[in-house]
Enzyme design. Structure first.
Site, PDB file in Angstrom:
ATOM      1  N   GLY A   1       0.781  -1.229   0.000  1.00 30.87           N
ATOM      2  CA  GLY A   1       0.000   0.000   0.000  1.00 30.87           C
ATOM      3  C   GLY A   1       0.812   1.278   0.000  1.00 30.87           C
ATOM      4  O   GLY A   1       1.822   1.417  -0.690  1.00 30.87           O
ATOM      5  N   SER A   2       0.352   2.235   0.798  1.00 32.90           N
ATOM      6  CA  SER A   2       0.877   3.599   0.757  1.00 32.90           C
ATOM      7  C   SER A   2       2.328   3.731   1.175  1.00 32.90           C
ATOM      8  O   SER A   2       2.931   4.786   0.966  1.00 32.90           O
ATOM      9  CB  SER A   2       0.003   4.508   1.634  1.00 32.90           C
ATOM     10  OG  SER A   2      -1.306   4.571   1.122  1.00 32.90           O
ATOM     11  N   SER A   3       2.908   2.684   1.763  1.00 32.37           N
ATOM     12  CA  SER A   3       4.331   2.750   2.110  1.00 32.37           C
ATOM     13  C   SER A   3       5.194   2.842   0.853  1.00 32.37           C
ATOM     14  O   SER A   3       6.376   3.193   0.930  1.00 32.37           O
ATOM     15  CB  SER A   3       4.738   1.529   2.938  1.00 32.37           C
ATOM     16  OG  SER A   3       4.527   0.323   2.216  1.00 32.37           O
ATOM     17  N   PHE A   4       4.600   2.576  -0.348  1.00 35.87           N
ATOM     18  CA  PHE A   4       5.321   2.720  -1.615  1.00 35.87           C
ATOM     19  C   PHE A   4       5.379   4.174  -2.091  1.00 35.87           C
ATOM     20  O   PHE A   4       6.201   4.523  -2.941  1.00 35.87           O
ATOM     21  CB  PHE A   4       4.633   1.873  -2.703  1.00 35.87           C
ATOM     22  CG  PHE A   4       5.213   0.500  -2.870  1.00 35.87           C
ATOM     23  CD1 PHE A   4       5.474  -0.303  -1.776  1.00 35.87           C
ATOM     24  CD2 PHE A   4       5.484  -0.007  -4.125  1.00 35.87           C
ATOM     25  CE1 PHE A   4       5.997  -1.581  -1.918  1.00 35.87           C
ATOM     26  CE2 PHE A   4       6.015  -1.284  -4.291  1.00 35.87           C
ATOM     27  CZ  PHE A   4       6.266  -2.076  -3.186  1.00 35.87           C
ATOM     28  N   LYS A   5       4.495   5.018  -1.590  1.00 38.59           N
ATOM     29  CA  LYS A   5       4.388   6.371  -2.123  1.00 38.59           C
ATOM     30  C   LYS A   5       5.683   7.181  -2.026  1.00 38.59           C
ATOM     31  O   LYS A   5       6.062   7.846  -3.001  1.00 38.59           O
ATOM     32  CB  LYS A   5       3.235   7.102  -1.428  1.00 38.59           C
ATOM     33  CG  LYS A   5       1.873   6.564  -1.839  1.00 38.59           C
ATOM     34  CD  LYS A   5       0.739   7.169  -1.030  1.00 38.59           C
ATOM     35  CE  LYS A   5      -0.593   6.535  -1.436  1.00 38.59           C
ATOM     36  NZ  LYS A   5      -1.710   6.959  -0.561  1.00 38.59           N
TER      37      LYS A   5
END
Length: 567
Positions: A282-286
């Site tokens: 999820g958003s930890s890739f942003k």
């Protein structure tokens, strides 16, 4: 006049005494010479064995003094695995004089974890059988007191793990002292641990048992509190790649292995989910995607704004934000508010090639970068079209292990250099050179942005005072039967500290955590774990809290529009 002749008897006696003394002296000298000669031969033999006979099996006199497998210790010398003589208890049913049923009852009283029926089956069997492996001395004494001549007490080499379940997935296990390691470090470094030339030298892992204990304790406490299915975490040296702690829950005790044959990784306590399980994180890739856009020249200003007024339609789907802002937002706001729409628009402007290049440079398409044999590769998209580029930018449509993510965050904050993870304690002069995946300028900017997320965004519950934590939340629905299960989340908080001079990366993952009051996202489940872990382990690792120091984010804070919302 008479003449008296005296025979010289006294003189002969004196000469005889002299001759006997000389003979005794000569014999003693001869014995001394023989003794010295024998001693010299033994010394030469031992020297020869010790210096030249490295390849032997350990069956000679010197080999018998060495363990069959080298000890494993943590980075501070604390023993984690040892080979030693252990007691076993066995039975020869043909020699029993007592009643098997009565013996089985008494054995069950001594070993209540073993069913009485199991003992009875062994006592009435046809051949020699173990009643107990790795028995304690007091247990041996209790069984011996039964007075049964058909019960024997062989001494055997056993591989023991004095810290029990601590770091079990890192250590792995060895089925016996002489055998091949079954998993973890025992398997990965089997050749080193059984090298006859180095059996007497302990093998040092990068693990710090104090830090490992703190990580496991906090993860387990959060698992219980949030009624999660599982949990895991990694603490990595951001500048060397050394794993300081790695935990996967549920755990197992390598001293008491059970048969988990046939079970899938998700069902077996032996599975190390940090290197064997793949998740959409999820958003930890942003932050990774935004950094790629910076290096690609797409994001040149933190104040540049992107349209997040409404869901983004693409290919029959709509990309939405969990907390819609309904306005144009800039880069700091995209990360602080964790906007899928803003991140996808940046990825779309950047195109697929730079993002693919970054993910490949981080080994997302390879097996987890560590020495373990049991490690998974990322799930790489088969088609990198426009939709894939947009969704992978915020951590959907691509799956990696938590270790992949930890190594990526180390590169993100350490100046841009990616290094493979290792559980081997490294000499400071032997740190891998690594490869550059982010520019130094981009890494410096990302340290500000990650700190900003914790100071004013979705990561506020990870803000350990004085430790300057920076990081990013990630909450992703788990795929199930070809679609996403909206009630099943994997939540992640990927972080580093202290952000003004990053030394350690900390990643915490909660699998299907319920959370308090139904709050299941990473801000409520994973981020608090990082806060408590950092507060406990920081001083152990030489990082003391200092509220007078911090990352300078004064140029970014004015770009935020109002208060940030939690994820």
């Amino acid at each position: 006049m008479a003449t008296i002749i005296v025979q010289p008897g006294g003189a002969r006696a004196g000469r005889q005494r002299v001759d006997l003394t000389a003979t005794a002296h000569n014999r003693l000298m001869l014995l001394l010479i023989l003794f010295l000669a024998i001693t010299g031969v033994l010394v030469l033999r031992l020297t020869w064995v010790g210096v030249f006979s490295h390849g032997g099996s350990g069956g000679d006199g010197l080999g018998g003094l060495l363990p069959a497998r080298a000890d494993i210790v943590d980075r501070n010398g604390v023993p984690l695995a040892r080979t030693m003589d252990a007691y076993s208890i066995a039975v020869r049913p043909s020699k029993l004089i007592g009643e098997p049923a009565e013996l089985a009852r008494k054995l069950h009283e001594i070993f209540p974890d073993e069913p009485e029926a199991a003992f009875y089956k062994k006592l009435t069997g046809r051949g020699w059988a173990y009643l107990r492996r790795r028995a304690m001395p007091e247990e041996v004494a209790a069984v011996n007191a039964l007075g049964e001549i058909g019960i024997e007490f062989p001494r055997e080499k056993e591989r023991l793990y004095p810290q029990r379940t601590l770091a079990a997935h890192v250590l792995g296990f060895a089925p016996n002292a002489e055998g091949q390691g079954g998993m973890g470090a025992e398997a990965a470094f089997n050749d080193r641990l059984t090298d006859a030339a180095r059996l007497g030298q302990p093998f040092a892992l990068s693990i710090d048992s104090r830090v490992q204990g703190a990580l496991e304790s906090e993860l387990y406490a959060q698992l219980v509190q949030t009624r999660a299915k599982g949990a895991g975490g990694i603490i990595m040296d951001a500048n060397t790649g050394e794993i300081i702690a790695m935990a996967s829950i549920p755990v197992f005790d390598p001293n008491k292995l059970q048969n988990y044959a046939g079970k899938r990784c998700s069902e077996s306590p032996l599975c190390n989910h940090m290197v064997q399980a793949r998740y959409e994180l999820g958003s930890s890739f942003k932050p990774l995607s935004i950094a790629a856009a910076m290096d690609a020249g797409v994001v040149t200003s933190m104040s540049k704004r992107y349209d997040a007024t409404a869901p983004l339609p693409i290919g029959g789907f709509r990309i939405k934000d969990d907390h819609p802002l309904g306005r144009w937002i800039n880069v700091p706001e995209i990360l602080v508010h964790s906007s899928n729409i803003g991140t996808a628009r940046i990825a779309d402007e950047m195109g697929a090639a730079p993002l693919q290049k970054l993910f490949r440079s981080l080994d997302f398409d390879q097996r987890a970068p560590i020495e373990f044999h049991e490690r998974a590769a990322g799930l790489w998209p088969s088609n990198w079209g426009r939709i894939t580029s947009m969704t992978t930018s915020y951590g959907h449509g691509i799956a990696v292990t938590p270790l992949h993510l930890a190594a990526a965050y180390a590169a993100l904050v350490n100046g841009g250099i990616w290094r493979p993870a290792t559980v081997r304690k490294l000499d400071p002069t032997n740190v891998p050179e690594g490869r550059r995946v982010f520019s130094a300028a981009t890494s410096a900017r990302m340290r500000q942005l990650l700190r900003m997320i914790v100071a004013a965004g979705t990561g506020r519950s990870a803000d350990a005072k004085g430790f300057r934590v920076g990081g990013k939340t990630g909450s992703a629905e788990k795929p199930q039967e070809g679609r996403y299960n909206k009630t099943s989340l994997v939540t992640t908080f990927a972080s580093a500290f202290p952000m003004d001079n990053p030394r350690y990366v900390v990643v915490a993952i909660m699998d299907e955590a319920t959370g308090q009051y139904g709050l299941r996202t990473a801000a409520w489940t994973a981020a608090p774990v990082v806060k408590r872990v950092v507060e406990r382990v920081g001083p152990m690792l030489g990082v003391m809290p200092d509220e007078q120091r911090d990352v300078d984010i004064s140029d970014l804070m004015p770009l935020l529009h109002g208060d940030a919302e939690k994820e």
